[in-house]
Motif scaffolding. Structure first.
Motif, PDB file in Angstrom:
ATOM      1  N   GLY A 309     -44.159  18.864  38.109  1.00 16.03           N
ATOM      2  CA  GLY A 309     -45.509  19.422  38.176  1.00 16.03           C
ATOM      3  C   GLY A 309     -46.510  18.390  38.648  1.00 16.03           C
ATOM      4  N   GLY A 310     -46.329  17.128  38.218  1.00 19.31           N
ATOM      5  CA  GLY A 310     -47.216  16.067  38.684  1.00 19.31           C
ATOM      6  C   GLY A 310     -47.147  15.868  40.181  1.00 19.31           C
ATOM      7  N   GLY A 311     -45.957  16.062  40.772  1.00 17.77           N
ATOM      8  CA  GLY A 311     -45.829  15.951  42.210  1.00 17.77           C
ATOM      9  C   GLY A 311     -46.662  16.982  42.947  1.00 17.77           C
ATOM     10  N   LEU A 312     -46.678  18.214  42.457  1.00 20.39           N
ATOM     11  CA  LEU A 312     -47.501  19.250  43.079  1.00 20.39           C
ATOM     12  C   LEU A 312     -48.987  18.947  42.908  1.00 20.39           C
ATOM     13  CD1 LEU A 312     -45.508  22.480  42.152  1.00 20.39           C
ATOM     14  CD2 LEU A 312     -45.919  21.578  44.441  1.00 20.39           C
ATOM     15  N   LEU A 313     -49.352  18.350  41.795  1.00 21.43           N
ATOM     16  CA  LEU A 313     -50.755  17.969  41.604  1.00 21.43           C
ATOM     17  C   LEU A 313     -51.163  16.869  42.590  1.00 21.43           C
ATOM     18  CD1 LEU A 313     -51.043  17.978  37.700  1.00 21.43           C
ATOM     19  CD2 LEU A 313     -51.609  19.792  39.322  1.00 21.43           C
ATOM     20  N   VAL A 314     -50.219  15.982  42.935  1.00 25.32           N
ATOM     21  CA  VAL A 314     -50.508  14.971  43.951  1.00 25.32           C
ATOM     22  C   VAL A 314     -50.730  15.648  45.314  1.00 25.32           C
ATOM     23  CG1 VAL A 314     -49.536  13.039  45.257  1.00 25.32           C
ATOM     24  CG2 VAL A 314     -49.313  13.100  42.774  1.00 25.32           C
ATOM     25  N   LEU A 315     -49.896  16.640  45.643  1.00 25.69           N
ATOM     26  CA  LEU A 315     -50.098  17.393  46.882  1.00 25.69           C
ATOM     27  C   LEU A 315     -51.470  18.040  46.904  1.00 25.69           C
ATOM     28  CD1 LEU A 315     -46.638  19.155  47.378  1.00 25.69           C
ATOM     29  CD2 LEU A 315     -47.620  17.347  48.786  1.00 25.69           C
ATOM     30  N   ALA A 316     -51.875  18.598  45.774  1.00 29.21           N
ATOM     31  CA  ALA A 316     -53.193  19.240  45.699  1.00 29.21           C
ATOM     32  C   ALA A 316     -54.306  18.216  45.877  1.00 29.21           C
ATOM     33  CB  ALA A 316     -53.347  19.964  44.359  1.00 29.21           C
ATOM     34  N   ALA A 317     -54.165  17.052  45.240  1.00 29.43           N
ATOM     35  CA  ALA A 317     -55.220  16.044  45.291  1.00 29.43           C
ATOM     36  C   ALA A 317     -55.379  15.435  46.676  1.00 29.43           C
ATOM     37  CB  ALA A 317     -54.934  14.938  44.266  1.00 29.43           C
ATOM     38  N   THR A 318     -54.288  15.395  47.455  1.00 30.13           N
ATOM     39  CA  THR A 318     -54.349  14.768  48.784  1.00 30.13           C
ATOM     40  C   THR A 318     -54.385  15.797  49.908  1.00 30.13           C
ATOM     41  OG1 THR A 318     -51.922  14.622  48.883  1.00 30.13           O
ATOM     42  CG2 THR A 318     -53.112  12.746  47.937  1.00 30.13           C
ATOM     43  N   GLY A 319     -54.527  17.078  49.546  1.00 27.78           N
ATOM     44  CA  GLY A 319     -54.482  18.136  50.552  1.00 27.78           C
ATOM     45  C   GLY A 319     -55.631  18.119  51.538  1.00 27.78           C
ATOM     46  N   GLY A 320     -56.731  17.424  51.221  1.00 28.05           N
ATOM     47  CA  GLY A 320     -57.859  17.362  52.137  1.00 28.05           C
ATOM     48  C   GLY A 320     -57.925  16.084  52.946  1.00 28.05           C
ATOM     49  N   LEU A 321     -56.940  15.193  52.756  1.00 27.47           N
ATOM     50  CA  LEU A 321     -56.951  13.921  53.472  1.00 27.47           C
ATOM     51  C   LEU A 321     -56.325  14.070  54.857  1.00 27.47           C
ATOM     52  CD1 LEU A 321     -55.846  11.494  50.606  1.00 27.47           C
ATOM     53  CD2 LEU A 321     -58.174  12.072  51.343  1.00 27.47           C
ATOM     54  N   ASP A 322     -56.739  13.229  55.781  1.00 32.01           N
ATOM     55  CA  ASP A 322     -56.203  13.241  57.135  1.00 32.01           C
ATOM     56  C   ASP A 322     -55.422  11.952  57.405  1.00 32.01           C
ATOM     57  OD1 ASP A 322     -57.431  15.701  57.744  1.00 32.01           O
ATOM     58  OD2 ASP A 322     -59.325  14.689  58.239  1.00 32.01           O
TER      59      ASP A 322
END
Length: 425
Positions: A309-322
């Motif tokens: 679950g923490g891995g998906l939260l990392v995806l969410a947190a970095t989803g706006g980065l380029d």
């Protein structure tokens, strides 16, 4: 019998697991992109995924019961043959209805494959040593599947980049055709390398076959409802289905945004996915030791769920980065999620196999897969809606919180799980 007998069985099971995922792994980086290149939008692709989930959901129990009644080898061989046929068609498909039909064929293949190999291995070990260790083999098989997925995904993502312009075979079709060859390898292994252990009861005649399957299914369903450990595992599997679909459906588009172009997206997605599958293999390899550290398989599975679950939260947190930051964030999220799922997979399997008899083993494995497919079906419908209403990172946030919370389910079985790990004297 001898330790060498058990070692040989582990090796065969590892080979089956590796070839079982080879065909799928080569297709992962290009499947969504292949459909997009033929004009299918995200909503339509989601519906195609839904067809797969519905077909698997409808056939999981009948095919699991079939494997319990007639044997594991023939059912796995049929799965490999259908998987090969589906990919041969997919390589040259060009319309939505074709992808729907192909997905239905692949759904049948998936339903047929969900229980036989694992059930064959556990039965084979028990035929050699009734108290033989199955956790190590299940972990090694899971790790082998993950390694194959990682290597195949990288290869499937790179191949479209090296196909020359003007090739008679479209670039995105090349890994799909190689995936069909992978299924051919599984077909040969199933036919030649999986001798069936002696059965406790005689194999039914043809007319008795179809009367035996429903009864096996009913028995498996009753176990899923009445047995506390199995019921907890089924709930977790539904959440895992949502989590997996959140990355399979949404990440290719994310990679296209980061890298630009379908070929570059396929290559980047292949590398990122490879990172995830390597992490999955590491998690599977550490599952047995982690269970010893924390005391029970149930507790260790809960730890894995939190990490995933923490891995998906990392995806969410970095989803706006380029740029590089976005790629690093995506790779890190993949690694954490798949490491966690690698830990939980063989431990859940061990808990379940200690609760069932050989006559219902493949059916109960299919029930687990059914629960995952049911969760995935909810995901492919709900996730695009959630993305349209909010954003991709929000969808990953919701899926991550659900996966982490599933640790509370498996953790409740810790006392019973401890007894299940240690065979009675």
């Amino acid at each position: 019998m001898s330790l060498m007998d058990l070692t040989a069985l582990r090796r065969r099971y590892v080979a089956v697991c590796a070839f079982g995922w080879l065909g799928t792994s080569l297709v992962i980086p290009v499947m969504v992109l292949q459909m997009s290149s033929k004009g299918l939008d995200l909503a339509t692709i989601g519906l195609v995924f839904l067809v797969h989930g519905l077909v698997v959901t409808g056939l999981e129990l009948p095919t699991g019961g079939l494997a319990d009644v007639i044997g594991r080898r023939g059912v796995l061989a049929a799965s490999a043959a259908l998987g090969m046929a589906g990919l041969l068609w997919m390589a040259f498909a060009g319309s939505a209805w074709e992808f729907v039909a192909i997905t239905a064929i692949r759904g049948v293949a998936r339903a047929l494959s969900s229980g036989p190999a694992e059930a064959w291995y556990v039965d084979a070990v028990h035929s050699v040593d009734r108290e033989g260790d199955i956790r190590k083999g299940l972990s090694l098989g899971s790790a082998a599947g993950s390694i194959t997925l990682g290597a195949g995904t990288v290869l499937g993502g790179v191949l479209p980049l090296v196909v020359p312009d003007g090739s008679p075979i479209p670039a995105l079709s090349v890994p799909i055709l190689l995936g069909a060859l992978g299924y051919g390898g599984l077909l040969l292994i199933a036919l030649l390398g999986m001798p069936e252990p002696a059965r406790e009861t005689a194999r039914p005649k043809f007319g008795e076959l179809f009367r035996a399957v429903p009864g096996t299914i009913v028995t498996g369903l009753k176990l899923g409802v009445r047995n506390k450990i199995i019921a907890q595992v089924l709930a977790c599997m539904a959440i895992v289905g949502i989590a997996l679909d959140s990355v399979e459906l949404l990440t290719p588009g994310r990679m296209a945004d980061l890298l630009g172009g379908e070929a570059a997206a396929a290559s980047g997605y292949g590398v990122i996915t490879m990172v995830g599958f390597v992490a999955n293999a590491l998690g599977s390899g550490m599952a047995s030791r982690l269970a010893q550290w924390v005391g029970t398989s149930a507790r260790a599975a809960g730890v894995g769920a939190v990490i995933g679950g923490g891995g998906l939260l990392v995806l969410a947190a970095t989803g706006g980065l380029d740029g590089v930051a976005g790629l690093v964030g995506t790779g890190s999220g993949y690694a954490l999620m798949f490491f966690g799922l690698g830990v939980t997979g063989p431990l859940r399997s061990e808990l379940v196999h200690h609760e069932v008899a050989a006559s219902e083993r493949a059916t109960v494995v299919s029930i687990q897969s059914l629960a995952m497919q049911a969760g995935g079906s909810l995901g492919v419908v709900g996730l695009p809606i959630l993305v349209a209403a909010t954003s991709t990172p929000v969808a990953w946030l919701v899926a991550g919180l659900m996966l982490a919370a599933s640790a509370l389910l498996v953790r409740k079985g810790r006392t019973v799980a401890r007894a299940a790990i240690v065979p009675a004297a």
